[in-house]
Design a protein around this motif. Structure first.
Motif, PDB file in Angstrom:
ATOM      1  N   LYS A 154       0.839  -1.193   0.000  1.00  0.00           N
ATOM      2  CA  LYS A 154       0.000   0.000   0.000  1.00  0.00           C
ATOM      3  C   LYS A 154       0.878   1.249   0.000  1.00  0.00           C
ATOM      4  N   THR A 155       0.314   2.314  -0.558  1.00  0.00           N
ATOM      5  CA  THR A 155       1.035   3.582  -0.582  1.00  0.00           C
ATOM      6  C   THR A 155       0.997   4.232   0.802  1.00  0.00           C
ATOM      7  N   ASP A 156       1.986   5.048   1.072  1.00  0.00           N
ATOM      8  CA  ASP A 156       2.061   5.723   2.361  1.00  0.00           C
ATOM      9  C   ASP A 156       1.022   6.837   2.441  1.00  0.00           C
ATOM     10  N   SER A 157       0.615   7.155   3.668  1.00  0.00           N
ATOM     11  CA  SER A 157      -0.311   8.256   3.887  1.00  0.00           C
ATOM     12  C   SER A 157       0.432   9.581   3.738  1.00  0.00           C
ATOM     13  N   PRO A 158      -0.293  10.705   3.580  1.00  0.00           N
ATOM     14  CA  PRO A 158       0.387  12.004   3.464  1.00  0.00           C
ATOM     15  C   PRO A 158       1.276  12.327   4.653  1.00  0.00           C
ATOM     16  N   ARG A 159       0.827  11.957   5.863  1.00  0.00           N
ATOM     17  CA  ARG A 159       1.631  12.253   7.048  1.00  0.00           C
ATOM     18  C   ARG A 159       2.911  11.416   7.083  1.00  0.00           C
ATOM     19  N   GLY A 186       0.462  19.413   0.956  1.00  0.00           N
ATOM     20  CA  GLY A 186       0.776  19.098  -0.440  1.00  0.00           C
ATOM     21  C   GLY A 186       0.531  17.633  -0.767  1.00  0.00           C
ATOM     22  N   ASN A 187       0.940  16.740   0.141  1.00  0.00           N
ATOM     23  CA  ASN A 187       0.708  15.307  -0.088  1.00  0.00           C
ATOM     24  C   ASN A 187      -0.780  14.970  -0.088  1.00  0.00           C
ATOM     25  N   ALA A 188      -1.544  15.640   0.795  1.00  0.00           N
ATOM     26  CA  ALA A 188      -2.984  15.384   0.843  1.00  0.00           C
ATOM     27  C   ALA A 188      -3.665  15.834  -0.447  1.00  0.00           C
ATOM     28  N   VAL A 189      -3.262  16.996  -0.956  1.00  0.00           N
ATOM     29  CA  VAL A 189      -3.850  17.486  -2.216  1.00  0.00           C
ATOM     30  C   VAL A 189      -3.515  16.532  -3.363  1.00  0.00           C
ATOM     31  N   LEU A 190      -2.278  16.077  -3.408  1.00  0.00           N
ATOM     32  CA  LEU A 190      -1.887  15.129  -4.458  1.00  0.00           C
ATOM     33  C   LEU A 190      -2.663  13.822  -4.345  1.00  0.00           C
ATOM     34  N   ALA A 191      -2.828  13.333  -3.113  1.00  0.00           N
ATOM     35  CA  ALA A 191      -3.582  12.093  -2.925  1.00  0.00           C
ATOM     36  C   ALA A 191      -5.039  12.268  -3.337  1.00  0.00           C
ATOM     37  N   GLU A 192      -5.616  13.429  -3.017  1.00  0.00           N
ATOM     38  CA  GLU A 192      -7.006  13.690  -3.396  1.00  0.00           C
ATOM     39  C   GLU A 192      -7.158  13.750  -4.917  1.00  0.00           C
ATOM     40  N   VAL A 193      -6.233  14.422  -5.568  1.00  0.00           N
ATOM     41  CA  VAL A 193      -6.284  14.513  -7.034  1.00  0.00           C
ATOM     42  C   VAL A 193      -6.111  13.139  -7.662  1.00  0.00           C
ATOM     43  N   LYS A 194      -5.197  12.368  -7.105  1.00  0.00           N
ATOM     44  CA  LYS A 194      -4.960  11.023  -7.637  1.00  0.00           C
ATOM     45  C   LYS A 194      -6.184  10.133  -7.470  1.00  0.00           C
ATOM     46  N   GLU A 195      -6.817  10.203  -6.307  1.00  0.00           N
ATOM     47  CA  GLU A 195      -8.018   9.394  -6.068  1.00  0.00           C
ATOM     48  C   GLU A 195      -9.160   9.817  -6.995  1.00  0.00           C
ATOM     49  N   THR A 196      -9.318  11.129  -7.175  1.00  0.00           N
ATOM     50  CA  THR A 196     -10.364  11.620  -8.082  1.00  0.00           C
ATOM     51  C   THR A 196     -10.106  11.173  -9.516  1.00  0.00           C
ATOM     52  N   TYR A 197      -8.853  11.202  -9.905  1.00  0.00           N
ATOM     53  CA  TYR A 197      -8.506  10.763 -11.263  1.00  0.00           C
ATOM     54  C   TYR A 197      -8.820   9.282 -11.461  1.00  0.00           C
ATOM     55  N   TRP A 228       6.499  16.186 -13.016  1.00  0.00           N
ATOM     56  CA  TRP A 228       6.429  15.663 -11.648  1.00  0.00           C
ATOM     57  C   TRP A 228       4.983  15.453 -11.214  1.00  0.00           C
ATOM     58  N   LEU A 229       4.099  16.392 -11.570  1.00  0.00           N
ATOM     59  CA  LEU A 229       2.687  16.259 -11.224  1.00  0.00           C
ATOM     60  C   LEU A 229       2.061  15.059 -11.931  1.00  0.00           C
ATOM     61  N   SER A 230       2.470  14.816 -13.158  1.00  0.00           N
ATOM     62  CA  SER A 230       1.959  13.657 -13.893  1.00  0.00           C
ATOM     63  C   SER A 230       2.411  12.352 -13.257  1.00  0.00           C
ATOM     64  N   SER A 231       3.673  12.299 -12.810  1.00  0.00           N
ATOM     65  CA  SER A 231       4.170  11.068 -12.181  1.00  0.00           C
ATOM     66  C   SER A 231       3.536  10.818 -10.820  1.00  0.00           C
ATOM     67  N   GLN A 232       3.156  11.878 -10.099  1.00  0.00           N
ATOM     68  CA  GLN A 232       2.587  11.723  -8.767  1.00  0.00           C
ATOM     69  C   GLN A 232       1.092  11.409  -8.800  1.00  0.00           C
ATOM     70  N   THR A 233       0.366  11.994  -9.734  1.00  0.00           N
ATOM     71  CA  THR A 233      -1.087  11.819  -9.774  1.00  0.00           C
ATOM     72  C   THR A 233      -1.544  10.774 -10.775  1.00  0.00           C
ATOM     73  N   GLY A 234      -0.731  10.466 -11.764  1.00  0.00           N
ATOM     74  CA  GLY A 234      -1.131   9.513 -12.790  1.00  0.00           C
ATOM     75  C   GLY A 234      -1.806  10.147 -13.986  1.00  0.00           C
ATOM     76  N   ILE A 235      -2.096  11.440 -13.920  1.00  0.00           N
ATOM     77  CA  ILE A 235      -2.717  12.133 -15.050  1.00  0.00           C
ATOM     78  C   ILE A 235      -1.666  12.342 -16.133  1.00  0.00           C
ATOM     79  N   THR A 236      -2.040  12.066 -17.358  1.00  0.00           N
ATOM     80  CA  THR A 236      -1.079  12.210 -18.441  1.00  0.00           C
ATOM     81  C   THR A 236      -0.701  13.676 -18.641  1.00  0.00           C
ATOM     82  N   ARG A 237       0.477  13.867 -19.185  1.00  0.00           N
ATOM     83  CA  ARG A 237       0.961  15.229 -19.406  1.00  0.00           C
ATOM     84  C   ARG A 237       0.099  15.955 -20.439  1.00  0.00           C
ATOM     85  N   LYS A 238      -0.454  15.198 -21.373  1.00  0.00           N
ATOM     86  CA  LYS A 238      -1.317  15.806 -22.380  1.00  0.00           C
ATOM     87  C   LYS A 238      -2.588  16.357 -21.745  1.00  0.00           C
TER      88      LYS A 238
END
Length: 297
Positions: A154-159, A186-197, A228-238
């Motif tokens: 499992k991935t680590d939590s933001p904390r 910052g980690n929480a925002v990234l995790a939220e964006v990743k989950e939404t994606y 970096w944002l694409s690698s962290q959230t999974g959203i493509t650069r395009k």
């Protein structure tokens, strides 16, 4: 003139060979093997020197063997010449000598040795190939196992990610407390964006571009954070760079002429006698009891 030490040792070895024979030779071979060093442990210069010495010894041995064979043939020829007599003498002679030339089996000894060595090398190659196939298969099995274990982790939590980053940076407790909240946010925002994606991707409702336009923009582009944002959230650069604006105005077209036409048609429909409730016809009227009494009087 006296003999040198080398000549004395050589004479001693010859006497031992004549006296003990094969026992002495076996003992000497065993003694020499204790001083033998494999070719893989020698340097290139020493290995070449040893090979040259071995070739010289082999050449001398072959020459010596050939000389012995020639000498033996010469002795046999002399013996045959001495025994040749006339027919009468040979008939009266009581002693008969017969010469039988048996083939020397040692002539093919080198070929047999080479053939055996070649067969042994082929067997070793076959064994090594089978071991290589087994190890390759085992390596692939372990690689698949590692991949499955990575997927299960499992991935680590933001904390925990923030604490891990602070620990790796070697910050003190005071310094870590100053930046911990910013890192957690910052980690929480990234995790939220990743989950939404991931939710949008599973539902396939085509809102990835909208999400990308929200999380990305001029500031991210200015500081070169799209990769970096694409690698962290999974959203493509395009998807991150395709959005032009972060909001859209939904414009409502008036179409006044069409509205007036439909309003007029609805009004005409309601004003018809069969549909109107304001001015009903005679058939739709109802007379109460009081009105009937008045009409009768």
């Amino acid at each position: 003139m006296g003999k040198s030490r080398a000549e004395i040792q050589k004479a001693y070895r010859e006497r031992k060979k004549q006296k003990e024979g094969e026992t002495y030779l076996a003992k000497e071979r065993k003694r020499r093997m204790t001083y033998y060093k494999p070719s893989s442990e020698l340097s290139r210069r020493d290995r070449i020197k040893r090979n040259m010495k071995s070739n010289d010894n082999l050449r001398k041995w072959r020459q010596k063997k050939k000389q012995e064979e020639n000498r033996q043939e010469a002795e046999n020829n002399q013996l045959n010449e001495s025994t040749e007599t006339s027919g009468y003498e040979s008939a009266s002679s009581s002693r008969l000598q017969v010469r039988m030339n048996f083939p020397n089996r040692k002539r093919n000894a080198s070929r047999v040795r080479i053939s055996r060595a070649l067969s042994k090398a082929h067997r070793n190659i076959k064994d090594l190939k089978s071991k290589n196939d087994y190890l390759t298969k085992k390596n692939k099995t372990l690689q698949k196992r590692v991949e499955r274990m990575k997927k299960k982790t499992k991935t680590d939590s933001p904390r925990s990610s923030a604490n891990k980053l602070i620990k790796e940076a070697g910050l003190s407790k005071r310094q870590g407390n100053k930046v911990r909240k910013q890192l957690i946010l910052g980690n929480a925002v990234l995790a939220e964006v990743k989950e939404t994606y991931q939710e949008i991707k599973e539902k396939r409702n085509g809102r990835v571009a909208t999400l990308g336009s929200i999380v990305s923009g001029k500031i991210i582009k200015k500081y070169r954070g799209n990769n970096w944002l694409s690698s962290q959230t999974g959203i493509t650069r395009k998807s991150l760079t395709s959005g032009t604006t972060k909001w859209k105005v939904s414009t409502c077209h008036a179409r006044k002429r069409a509205r007036k036409m439909y309003a007029r048609e609805v009004q005409e429909f309601l004003e018809r006698d069969d549909n109107s409730r304001c001015q009903p016809g005679k058939a739709d009227s109802k007379i109460s009891e009081n009105e009937e009494n008045k009409l009768e009087s």
